[in-house]
Design an enzyme around this catalytic site. Structure first.
Site, PDB file in Angstrom:
ATOM      1  N   SER A 127       0.823  -1.209   0.000  1.00 20.84           N
ATOM      2  CA  SER A 127       0.000   0.000   0.000  1.00 20.84           C
ATOM      3  C   SER A 127       0.852   1.251   0.000  1.00 20.84           C
ATOM      4  O   SER A 127       1.918   1.297   0.626  1.00 20.84           O
ATOM      5  CB  SER A 127      -0.913   0.023   1.230  1.00 20.84           C
ATOM      6  N   TYR A 140      -3.239  -1.353   9.987  1.00 22.90           N
ATOM      7  CA  TYR A 140      -3.182  -1.742   8.576  1.00 22.90           C
ATOM      8  C   TYR A 140      -1.821  -1.389   7.976  1.00 22.90           C
ATOM      9  O   TYR A 140      -1.202  -2.207   7.290  1.00 22.90           O
ATOM     10  CB  TYR A 140      -4.301  -1.045   7.805  1.00 22.90           C
TER      11      TYR A 140
END
Length: 250
Positions: A127, A140
């Protein structure tokens, strides 16, 4: 003919990546927790298999049924939006079990066949938030940043066997279900004290509608990571991720 196994193909990045490889003549093994062949075009080069990356038995069955693959794309993952105070330890473990340990388990499962052939590529989708920290994404981000570091070490470890390891870092992608799913997972554990931060974060996302990442950007970046021996260790996908990757270090 080259073959690729892709995890998390029911929607978003994984689905478009499977289409991308199919369009280029590859054999594709598209895996999902709940298989749905109807989301992909019919092809004699496509197999859709059930796979839960948190279950060793499920991994073993899928890898055995897939047979030898030239490329593994670890795309399966789950999101989570909440302050750390609103994140139970059980949820943090679930995030790491899927995003981090699931990636490691899948990689471990396919490495013997690649090592025997002394060829192959591992592509891990992480990400762009690992390039620029954002509020409410601490757990996350940590799960994805761990995969970044894991992949860089793996590349060194596997180079003597002719196996490449690369990371693709997507930016913000409004067209996928990540944001919707992650927001829905906030649940009743969201601390009221952080309500102002939540409003700011979502307002910022709604305003940033220009430089965003499309699923096809990620599919192309994965393709490059899988097929270009000279591709860099980390490949940002999407205009916003590219901008973040090119920013000067503080």
């Amino acid at each position: 003919m080259n073959s690729v196994l892709i995890t998390g193909c029911s929607s978003g990045f994984g689905l478009d990546t499977a289409r991308h490889f199919l369009d280029r003549g590859w054999n594709v093994v598209a895996t999902m927790r709940t298989p749905r062949a109807d989301v992909l075009p019919a092809s004699d080069r496509l197999r859709v298999l059930a796979l839960d990356v948190t279950d060793d038995d499920s991994i073993g069955r899928a890898v055995a049924e897939a047979g030898p693959v030239d490329v593994l794309v670890n795309n399966a993952g789950i999101g989570w939006l909440n302050a750390l105070e609103g994140t139970p330890t059980s949820v943090a473990r679930e995030i790491f079990e899927t995003n981090t340990l699931g990636t490691m388990a899948m990689t471990r499962a396919v490495l013997p066949q690649m090592r025997e052939r002394r060829a192959g590529a591992i592509v891990n989708v992480t990400s762009g938030v690992t390039l620029k920290p954002l509020p409410l994404l601490s757990v996350y981000t940590a799960s994805k940043a761990a995969v970044n570091a894991f992949t860089e070490v793996l590349a060194l470890e596997l180079a003597p066997f002719g196996i490449r390891a690369r990371v693709v870092l997507p930016g913000r992608a409004p067209e996928t279900r990540f944001g919707e799913n992650a927001r829905g997972r906030m649940g009743e554990g969201f601390p009221e004290a952080y309500a102002g931060i939540v409003q700011q974060v979502f307002a910022g996302w709604q305003e940033a509608d220009q430089a965003v990442t499309r699923s096809e950007d990620v599919a192309e970046a994965v393709w490059r990571a899988a097929t270009d021996p000279d591709a860099p260790a980390r490949i940002p996908a999407g205009a916003d991720a590219v901008a973040l990757a090119g920013r000067p270090e503080a």
